[in-house]
Design a protein around this motif. Structure first.
Motif, short mmCIF file in Angstrom:
data_model
loop_
_atom_site.label_atom_id
_atom_site.label_comp_id
_atom_site.label_asym_id
_atom_site.label_seq_id
_atom_site.Cartn_x
_atom_site.Cartn_y
_atom_site.Cartn_z
N PHE A 1 0.85 -1.17 0.00
CA PHE A 1 0.00 0.00 0.00
C PHE A 1 0.89 1.22 0.00
CE2 PHE A 1 0.54 -1.24 4.42
CZ PHE A 1 0.86 -0.06 5.05
N TYR A 2 0.30 2.38 -0.26
CA TYR A 2 1.04 3.63 -0.34
C TYR A 2 0.65 4.54 0.82
CZ TYR A 2 2.48 2.26 -4.98
OH TYR A 2 3.04 1.58 -6.04
N SER A 3 1.66 5.14 1.42
CA SER A 3 1.45 6.12 2.47
C SER A 3 2.25 7.36 2.13
CB SER A 3 1.90 5.54 3.82
OG SER A 3 1.76 6.50 4.83
N ASP A 4 1.57 8.46 1.88
CA ASP A 4 2.19 9.73 1.49
C ASP A 4 3.07 9.56 0.25
OD1 ASP A 4 0.97 11.01 3.66
OD2 ASP A 4 2.64 10.48 4.99
N GLY A 5 2.60 8.76 -0.69
CA GLY A 5 3.33 8.56 -1.95
C GLY A 5 4.48 7.58 -1.86
N ILE A 6 4.70 6.99 -0.71
CA ILE A 6 5.79 6.03 -0.53
C ILE A 6 5.18 4.63 -0.45
CG2 ILE A 6 7.64 5.28 1.02
CD1 ILE A 6 7.80 8.21 1.97
N ALA A 7 5.74 3.72 -1.24
CA ALA A 7 5.26 2.34 -1.23
C ALA A 7 5.72 1.64 0.05
CB ALA A 7 5.76 1.59 -2.45
N ILE A 8 4.78 1.03 0.73
CA ILE A 8 5.09 0.28 1.94
C ILE A 8 4.69 -1.17 1.68
CG2 ILE A 8 4.54 -0.04 4.38
CD1 ILE A 8 4.12 2.98 4.50
N MET A 9 5.66 -2.07 1.84
CA MET A 9 5.42 -3.48 1.57
C MET A 9 5.77 -4.29 2.80
SD MET A 9 6.78 -5.57 -1.67
CE MET A 9 6.33 -7.25 -1.94
N PRO A 10 4.82 -4.43 3.73
CA PRO A 10 5.11 -5.20 4.93
C PRO A 10 5.22 -6.69 4.62
CG PRO A 10 2.84 -4.45 4.95
CD PRO A 10 3.49 -3.85 3.76
N VAL A 11 6.14 -7.33 5.31
CA VAL A 11 6.29 -8.78 5.22
C VAL A 11 5.56 -9.38 6.41
CG1 VAL A 11 7.94 -10.68 5.23
CG2 VAL A 11 8.49 -8.55 4.05
N ILE A 12 4.75 -10.40 6.16
CA ILE A 12 3.88 -10.95 7.20
C ILE A 12 4.38 -12.33 7.60
CG2 ILE A 12 1.52 -11.54 7.79
CD1 ILE A 12 0.81 -9.68 5.30
N ASN A 13 4.68 -12.49 8.89
CA ASN A 13 5.04 -13.78 9.46
C ASN A 13 3.82 -14.34 10.16
OD1 ASN A 13 7.77 -13.46 8.69
ND2 ASN A 13 8.11 -12.20 10.49
N LEU A 14 3.44 -15.57 9.85
CA LEU A 14 2.24 -16.17 10.40
C LEU A 14 2.58 -17.36 11.27
CD1 LEU A 14 -0.91 -16.41 10.39
CD2 LEU A 14 -0.61 -17.99 8.48
N ILE A 15 2.00 -17.38 12.47
CA ILE A 15 2.04 -18.56 13.33
C ILE A 15 0.59 -19.00 13.47
CG2 ILE A 15 2.58 -19.46 15.61
CD1 ILE A 15 4.69 -17.23 15.82
N ALA A 16 0.28 -20.18 12.93
CA ALA A 16 -1.10 -20.65 12.91
C ALA A 16 -1.21 -21.95 13.70
CB ALA A 16 -1.55 -20.85 11.49
N ASN A 17 -2.15 -21.96 14.62
CA ASN A 17 -2.49 -23.17 15.36
C ASN A 17 -3.89 -23.56 14.96
OD1 ASN A 17 -0.07 -23.13 16.93
ND2 ASN A 17 -0.97 -21.47 18.13
N GLY A 18 -4.02 -24.71 14.31
CA GLY A 18 -5.33 -25.15 13.84
C GLY A 18 -6.18 -25.69 14.96
N THR A 19 -7.46 -25.76 14.69
CA THR A 19 -8.42 -26.36 15.62
C THR A 19 -9.25 -27.38 14.87
OG1 THR A 19 -10.09 -24.68 15.18
CG2 THR A 19 -8.60 -24.27 17.02
N ARG A 20 -9.80 -28.29 15.59
CA ARG A 20 -10.69 -29.28 14.97
C ARG A 20 -12.10 -28.76 15.06
NH1 ARG A 20 -8.62 -35.23 15.57
NH2 ARG A 20 -6.42 -34.80 15.57
N ASP A 21 -12.76 -28.75 13.93
CA ASP A 21 -14.16 -28.29 13.90
C ASP A 21 -15.08 -29.43 13.55
OD1 ASP A 21 -13.51 -25.72 14.56
OD2 ASP A 21 -13.26 -25.10 12.50
#
Length: 145
Positions: free
Chosen positions: A125-145
């Motif tokens: 996304f862009y903030s004040d004309g500057i491209a911001i590209m966050p890197v996302i680290n995911l820790i996922a714990n599943g559940t049984r449904d």
């Protein structure tokens, strides 16, 4: 004379097939690319440039599970967050809204317990004309449904 009538028939069939293809493509684009009917759930500041927005699908009933979309964007200060998010794609879609999110600079850490339907580990996304590209680290714990 016979050749002209065959050409007319083939031309008519080709025109009909092309009209069906174009009509089908337009229907597909309309049906699958319309904006979801979501409601705003929460907004959380993760760093100076990155905010986490959560929306909930609002068309469900008793047989449809809750469905949440997660967006990363800037805080534009406007009152209508949903209008700004209409032009964005969520980086994660999950069955739960309860996530633990932290950030350091443009690195975002997300911890989720529950079912995740879709996820991508980068966003832009862009903030004040500057491209911001966050890197996302995911820790996922599943559940049984």
């Amino acid at each position: 004379m016979r050749r002209k009538s065959v050409i007319k028939i083939l031309h008519g069939m080709l025109t009909a097939v092309l009209l069906l293809l174009v009509g089908g493509y337009c229907f597909y684009q309309y049906f699958f690319n319309t904006q979801p009917n979501d409601v705003f759930v929460s907004k959380q500041k993760l760093s100076n440039t990155v905010w986490l927005y959560v929306t909930k699908y609002d068309e469900g009933n008793a047989t449809v599970a809750d469905f949440y979309r997660f967006y990363l964007d800037k805080d534009d200060g406007s009152g209508d967050v949903m209008e700004a998010l209409k032009h964005r794609n969520p980086f994660m879609e999950a069955k739960t809204k309860d996530v633990i999110a932290t950030a350091y600079g443009n690195t975002v850490n997300i911890k989720v317990t529950g079912k995740i339907y879709s996820f991508t580990n980068s966003d832009l996304f862009y903030s004040d004309g500057i491209a911001i590209m966050p890197v996302i680290n995911l820790i996922a714990n599943g559940t049984r449904d």
